[in-house]
Design an enzyme around this catalytic site. Structure first.
Site, short mmCIF file in Angstrom:
data_model
loop_
_atom_site.label_atom_id
_atom_site.label_comp_id
_atom_site.label_asym_id
_atom_site.label_seq_id
_atom_site.Cartn_x
_atom_site.Cartn_y
_atom_site.Cartn_z
N SER A 142 11.75 -4.77 8.98
CA SER A 142 10.85 -5.87 9.17
C SER A 142 11.70 -7.12 9.45
O SER A 142 12.87 -7.37 9.53
CB SER A 142 10.33 -6.48 7.74
OG SER A 142 9.56 -7.49 7.62
N TYR A 155 10.40 -7.48 -1.34
CA TYR A 155 10.42 -6.98 -0.17
C TYR A 155 11.41 -7.49 0.91
O TYR A 155 12.16 -6.35 1.41
CB TYR A 155 8.98 -7.60 0.65
CG TYR A 155 8.50 -7.21 1.89
CD1 TYR A 155 7.87 -5.57 1.73
CD2 TYR A 155 8.79 -7.64 2.95
CE1 TYR A 155 7.49 -5.25 3.01
CE2 TYR A 155 8.49 -7.11 4.26
CZ TYR A 155 7.72 -5.93 4.20
OH TYR A 155 7.17 -5.39 5.43
P1 NAD Z 1 0.01 0.27 5.59
O1 NAD Z 1 -0.35 -0.08 4.22
O2 NAD Z 1 -0.76 0.20 6.56
O3 NAD Z 1 0.65 1.80 5.55
C1 NAD Z 1 1.69 2.14 4.55
C2 NAD Z 1 1.72 3.72 4.43
O4 NAD Z 1 2.65 3.98 3.55
C3 NAD Z 1 0.57 4.42 4.22
O5 NAD Z 1 0.39 5.48 4.92
C4 NAD Z 1 0.38 4.81 2.80
O6 NAD Z 1 -0.19 5.72 2.16
C5 NAD Z 1 2.12 4.99 2.82
N1 NAD Z 1 2.56 4.89 1.18
C6 NAD Z 1 2.59 3.76 0.37
N2 NAD Z 1 2.93 3.85 -0.73
C7 NAD Z 1 3.50 5.33 -0.41
C8 NAD Z 1 4.27 6.30 -1.41
N3 NAD Z 1 4.73 5.75 -2.80
N4 NAD Z 1 4.59 7.54 -1.03
C9 NAD Z 1 4.23 7.75 0.29
N5 NAD Z 1 3.67 7.04 0.89
C10 NAD Z 1 3.22 5.77 0.69
O7 NAD Z 1 1.23 -0.54 5.81
P2 NAD Z 1 1.85 -0.86 7.40
O8 NAD Z 1 1.86 -2.28 7.44
O9 NAD Z 1 1.88 0.18 8.40
O10 NAD Z 1 3.58 -0.87 6.86
C11 NAD Z 1 4.32 0.33 7.35
C12 NAD Z 1 5.78 -0.20 7.13
O11 NAD Z 1 6.21 -1.51 8.31
C13 NAD Z 1 6.30 -0.91 5.90
O12 NAD Z 1 7.57 -0.43 5.75
C14 NAD Z 1 6.22 -2.17 6.11
O13 NAD Z 1 7.09 -2.98 5.14
C15 NAD Z 1 6.59 -2.22 7.50
N6 NAD Z 1 6.17 -3.75 8.30
C16 NAD Z 1 4.86 -4.07 8.25
C17 NAD Z 1 4.74 -5.37 8.97
C18 NAD Z 1 3.22 -5.71 9.05
O14 NAD Z 1 2.88 -6.72 9.45
N7 NAD Z 1 2.16 -4.92 8.70
C19 NAD Z 1 5.63 -5.94 9.50
C20 NAD Z 1 6.87 -5.57 9.31
C21 NAD Z 1 7.23 -4.33 8.66
#
Ligand code: NAD
Length: 260
Positions: A142, A155
């Site tokens: 991130s 985080y």
């Molecule tokens: P999201 O909530 O849409 O998806 C998260 C995924 O992780 C889902 O498939 C969920 O089922 C799974 N998950 C959660 N806990 C779990 C567990 N204990 N075991 C297995 N699977 C699990 O979130 P997202 O925004 O798509 O985030 C995905 C990644 O991207 C994360 O690592 C997040 O930190 C990173 N990220 C997101 C953003 C953003 O703005 N959305 C920005 C930077 C980084």
């Protein structure tokens, strides 16, 4: 990028039932990679979407906070689709609170899912990649792997940690065909971020659109969300021959956030 450049490869994307993980899985599948999905919630929808792209798809429901589940998933990957060539460590959760109020159980869960899980998948994926002398490990960190924000101690700590793990994994494999890199997105409109928009709208008693404008305006100079598809294209680039000597980078795709 031309089609099907990843035919014959297997990609495991953790946390790929929604959001960024599902978006990346789809782009890799469009390039011909067989996909192992992981995550909670609706499984059949994502499986059907990937399968429609003409590749093999499998699913394992490992809880990424549990080492034994991750070990079972990696064994499943090896026996089902023949070993993981592309590992995308993406599963992640968020919790927002000041350090003194941060629930201990949430801290432990965030460190386990956002950081320690990548250590387990990486250590278990490496022997096969080293044997075949080709592998791509892509850690979805991130912009919070590069800079901090108030209220996000666990985080930010986990994401800085995964950038460190990325560098060490890259260095230990630097003379091989196995690369490891991190992608550092700014805001991406997924369920994880929608929860933060909903909280802002409720606290400030404003509409969803106003909350979105505020959220982007605070941090992201482009005033635009990065999309899961754009992140998938960057992951695909890391998997291409042009990515052979990209090692240990933390590549932000953040609309200028970290440039400030
Ligand atoms: P999201 O909530 O849409 O998806 C998260 C995924 O992780 C889902 O498939 C969920 O089922 C799974 N998950 C959660 N806990 C779990 C567990 N204990 N075991 C297995 N699977 C699990 O979130 P997202 O925004 O798509 O985030 C995905 C990644 O991207 C994360 O690592 C997040 O930190 C990173 N990220 C997101 C953003 C953003 O703005 N959305 C920005 C930077 C980084």
């Amino acid at each position: 990028m031309s089609d099907r450049t990843l035919a014959g490869k297997t990609a495991l994307v953790t946390g790929s039932t929604s959001g960024i993980g599902l978006g990346i899985a789809k782009v890799l599948a469009k390039q011909g990679a067989n996909i192992i999905l992981n995550g909670f919630g609706d499984i059949e929808g994502p499986k059907a979407e990937i399968s429609a792209l003409g590749v093999q798809v499998a699913y394992h429901g490992a809880d990424m906070s549990k080492a034994a589940d991750i070990e079972a998933m990696m064994t499943f990957a090896a026996t089902t689709l023949g070993g993981v060539d592309i590992l995308v460590n993406n599963a992640g959760i968020q919790h927002v609170a000041s350090v003194q109020d941060f629930p201990v159980e949430r801290w432990d869960a965030i460190i386990a899912i956002n950081l320690t899980s990548a250590f387990h998948t990486t250590r278990l994926a490496l022997p096969y990649m080293q044997k075949t002398n080709w592998g791509r490990i892509i850690n979805i960190a991130s912009v919070h792997g590069l800079v901090g924000s108030a209220q996000k101690s666990a985080y930010v700590a986990a994401k800085h940690g995964i950038v460190g793990l990325t560098k060490v994994t890259a260095l230990e494999n630097a003379t091989t065909g196995v690369t490891c890199n991190a992608i550092c997105p700014g805001w991406v409109l997924t369920p994880l971020v929608q929860k933060q928009i909903d909280a802002k709208a409720a606290t400030l008693k404003i509409s969803n659109d106003e909350a979105v404008k505020l959220l982007l305006g605070e941090k992201e100079p482009s005033l635009q969300f990065t999309t899961p598809e754009e992140l998938g294209e960057l992951a695909t680039f890391f998997c291409s021959p042009a990515g052979n000597n990209i090692r240990g980078v933390a590549w932000n795709m953040d609309g200028g956030w970290a440039a400030q």
